[in-house]
Design a protein around this motif. Structure first.
Motif, PDB file in Angstrom:
ATOM      1  N   ALA A  47     -86.657 -11.625  91.036  1.00 20.24           N
ATOM      2  CA  ALA A  47     -85.466 -12.161  91.581  1.00 20.24           C
ATOM      3  C   ALA A  47     -85.890 -13.560  92.258  1.00 20.24           C
ATOM      4  N   THR A  48     -87.248 -13.714  92.828  1.00 17.38           N
ATOM      5  CA  THR A  48     -87.621 -15.029  93.337  1.00 17.38           C
ATOM      6  C   THR A  48     -87.981 -15.931  92.192  1.00 17.38           C
ATOM      7  N   LYS A  49     -88.086 -15.562  91.267  1.00 14.03           N
ATOM      8  CA  LYS A  49     -88.543 -16.455  89.969  1.00 14.03           C
ATOM      9  C   LYS A  49     -87.129 -17.151  89.314  1.00 14.03           C
ATOM     10  N   ILE A  50     -86.366 -16.159  89.324  1.00 16.37           N
ATOM     11  CA  ILE A  50     -84.976 -16.581  88.583  1.00 16.37           C
ATOM     12  C   ILE A  50     -84.244 -17.439  89.790  1.00 16.37           C
ATOM     13  N   THR A  91     -77.997 -10.802  89.337  1.00 19.54           N
ATOM     14  CA  THR A  91     -76.809 -11.520  88.955  1.00 19.54           C
ATOM     15  C   THR A  91     -76.853 -12.564  90.064  1.00 19.54           C
ATOM     16  N   PRO A  92     -76.845 -13.809  89.411  1.00 19.67           N
ATOM     17  CA  PRO A  92     -77.082 -14.908  90.519  1.00 19.67           C
ATOM     18  C   PRO A  92     -75.741 -15.382  91.097  1.00 19.67           C
ATOM     19  N   ARG A  93     -75.561 -15.779  92.293  1.00 19.59           N
ATOM     20  CA  ARG A  93     -74.404 -16.312  92.802  1.00 19.59           C
ATOM     21  C   ARG A  93     -74.430 -17.607  93.271  1.00 19.59           C
ATOM     22  N   ARG A  94     -73.995 -18.631  92.981  1.00 18.96           N
ATOM     23  CA  ARG A  94     -74.252 -19.901  93.372  1.00 18.96           C
ATOM     24  C   ARG A  94     -73.020 -20.466  94.502  1.00 18.96           C
ATOM     25  N   THR A  95     -73.529 -21.046  95.779  1.00 21.03           N
ATOM     26  CA  THR A  95     -72.525 -21.616  96.682  1.00 21.03           C
ATOM     27  C   THR A  95     -72.864 -22.953  96.843  1.00 21.03           C
ATOM     28  N   ILE A  96     -72.045 -23.878  96.700  1.00 21.34           N
ATOM     29  CA  ILE A  96     -72.200 -25.205  97.257  1.00 21.34           C
ATOM     30  C   ILE A  96     -71.612 -25.624  98.412  1.00 21.34           C
ATOM     31  N   THR A  97     -71.948 -26.142  99.435  1.00 20.53           N
ATOM     32  CA  THR A  97     -71.359 -26.601 100.480  1.00 20.53           C
ATOM     33  C   THR A  97     -71.411 -28.005 100.558  1.00 20.53           C
ATOM     34  N   ASP A  98     -70.461 -28.866 100.793  1.00 14.17           N
ATOM     35  CA  ASP A  98     -70.307 -30.327 101.125  1.00 14.17           C
ATOM     36  C   ASP A  98     -70.747 -30.426 102.597  1.00 14.17           C
ATOM     37  N   LEU A  99     -71.761 -31.085 102.859  1.00 11.03           N
ATOM     38  CA  LEU A  99     -72.183 -31.374 104.167  1.00 11.03           C
ATOM     39  C   LEU A  99     -71.788 -32.646 104.807  1.00 11.03           C
ATOM     40  N   GLY A 100     -70.983 -33.335 104.067  1.00  8.73           N
ATOM     41  CA  GLY A 100     -70.483 -34.677 104.352  1.00  8.73           C
ATOM     42  C   GLY A 100     -71.472 -35.691 104.081  1.00  8.73           C
ATOM     43  N   TRP A 112     -79.447  -7.435  92.581  1.00 10.60           N
ATOM     44  CA  TRP A 112     -79.775  -6.458  91.815  1.00 10.60           C
ATOM     45  C   TRP A 112     -79.763  -5.090  92.237  1.00 10.60           C
ATOM     46  N   GLU A 113     -79.674  -4.245  91.218  1.00 14.33           N
ATOM     47  CA  GLU A 113     -79.677  -2.863  91.853  1.00 14.33           C
ATOM     48  C   GLU A 113     -81.033  -2.111  91.187  1.00 14.33           C
ATOM     49  N   TRP A 114     -81.267  -1.082  92.036  1.00 13.44           N
ATOM     50  CA  TRP A 114     -82.394  -0.341  91.750  1.00 13.44           C
ATOM     51  C   TRP A 114     -82.630   1.082  92.598  1.00 13.44           C
ATOM     52  N   ARG A 115     -82.493   2.125  91.951  1.00 19.36           N
ATOM     53  CA  ARG A 115     -82.271   3.249  92.655  1.00 19.36           C
ATOM     54  C   ARG A 115     -81.089   3.548  93.365  1.00 19.36           C
ATOM     55  N   GLY A 122     -72.319  -0.360  98.136  1.00 15.69           N
ATOM     56  CA  GLY A 122     -72.385  -1.522  99.038  1.00 15.69           C
ATOM     57  C   GLY A 122     -73.846  -2.016  99.662  1.00 15.69           C
ATOM     58  N   ASN A 123     -74.875  -1.598  99.017  1.00 12.50           N
ATOM     59  CA  ASN A 123     -76.183  -2.126  99.708  1.00 12.50           C
ATOM     60  C   ASN A 123     -77.141  -2.397  98.429  1.00 12.50           C
ATOM     61  N   PRO A 124     -76.653  -3.584  97.734  1.00  8.66           N
ATOM     62  CA  PRO A 124     -77.765  -3.690  96.591  1.00  8.66           C
ATOM     63  C   PRO A 124     -78.969  -4.678  97.254  1.00  8.66           C
ATOM     64  N   TYR A 125     -79.808  -4.794  96.381  1.00 10.31           N
ATOM     65  CA  TYR A 125     -80.857  -5.776  96.888  1.00 10.31           C
ATOM     66  C   TYR A 125     -80.448  -7.346  96.639  1.00 10.31           C
ATOM     67  N   THR A 126     -80.784  -8.097  97.574  1.00 15.86           N
ATOM     68  CA  THR A 126     -80.421  -9.469  97.646  1.00 15.86           C
ATOM     69  C   THR A 126     -81.695 -10.369  97.918  1.00 15.86           C
ATOM     70  N   TYR A 127     -81.698 -11.543  97.267  1.00 16.94           N
ATOM     71  CA  TYR A 127     -82.640 -12.558  97.538  1.00 16.94           C
ATOM     72  C   TYR A 127     -81.864 -13.794  97.434  1.00 16.94           C
ATOM     73  N   THR A 128     -81.982 -14.645  98.438  1.00 20.52           N
ATOM     74  CA  THR A 128     -81.385 -15.830  98.603  1.00 20.52           C
ATOM     75  C   THR A 128     -82.311 -17.270  99.008  1.00 20.52           C
ATOM     76  N   VAL A 129     -81.939 -18.234  98.115  1.00 18.50           N
ATOM     77  CA  VAL A 129     -82.805 -19.327  98.513  1.00 18.50           C
ATOM     78  C   VAL A 129     -81.915 -20.536  98.453  1.00 18.50           C
TER      79      VAL A 129
END
Length: 136
Positions: A47-50, A91-100, A112-115, A122-129
Motif C-alpha cells: 500500500a505504501t508503494k502504491i 483502492t486509492p482515493r485522491r483528495t485535493i484541497t485548494d490552500l489558496g 484494502w481488506e484482509w481477514r 467498517g474497519n478496513p486497513y488504510t494508509y494515507t500520504v
C-alpha cells in the motif's frame, strides 16, 4: 541379568505426551501469529508503494492541468496485487484541497481488506500520504 527392572509406566508416558501436545499447540499458535503479522506488514508495504507511486504521478502533473482541480474525494481504479496464494485489491482515493494562492494539498488514501478488517465491518486497513503542490 538386569538388576534395575524399573521403567516408565503407561500413565507416565501419557502424561508426557499430553505435556508435549500442550507445548506444540502453543508453538503452533505462535507460528500462526507470526505469519499473520508478516502478511499484514507485506500488505502495508505494498500500500505504501502504491501511494508513493500515485503521489509521484500527481507531483509530476502540471499545476495548471485540470487533474489538480480541488476534489472532495475521488476513488481511482483499484490496483490488484498477487501475494503468495491470494490476491488483494488496493483502492486509492485522491483528495485535493485548494490552500489558496498557488498551493494545493494532495492526499492519497489507500484502502484494502484482509481477514476480518473489511469495508463491510467498517474497519478496513488504510494508509494515507499527503503532499503540498505549488505552481512552479
Amino acid at each position: 541379568m538386569l538388576l534395575n527392572k524399573k521403567g516408565m509406566t503407561l500413565i507416565e508416558v501419557m502424561i508426557a505426551l499430553v505435556i508435549l501436545l500442550i507445548v506444540m499447540l502453543a508453538l503452533m499458535q505462535t507460528v500462526t501469529l507470526g505469519i499473520n503479522s508478516n502478511v499484514s506488514n507485506l500488505l502495508r508495504d505494498e500500500a505504501t508503494k502504491i501511494a508513493e507511486l500515485r503521489i509521484t504521478e500527481l507531483r509530476n502533473t502540471l499545476f495548471t492541468v485540470g487533474a489538480l482541480a480541488a476534489t472532495a474525494g475521488t476513488d481511482e481504479a483499484a490496483v490488484q496485487r498477487q501475494f503468495r496464494n491470494f490476491a488483494v485489491n488496493f483502492t486509492p482515493r485522491r483528495t485535493i484541497t485548494d490552500l489558496g494562492g498557488d498551493d494545493k494539498r494532495v492526499d492519497i488514501a489507500i484502502t484494502w481488506e484482509w481477514r476480518n478488517r473489511t469495508v463491510a465491518t467498517g474497519n478496513p486497513y488504510t494508509y494515507t500520504v499527503s503532499t503540498i503542490v505549488r505552481r512552479p
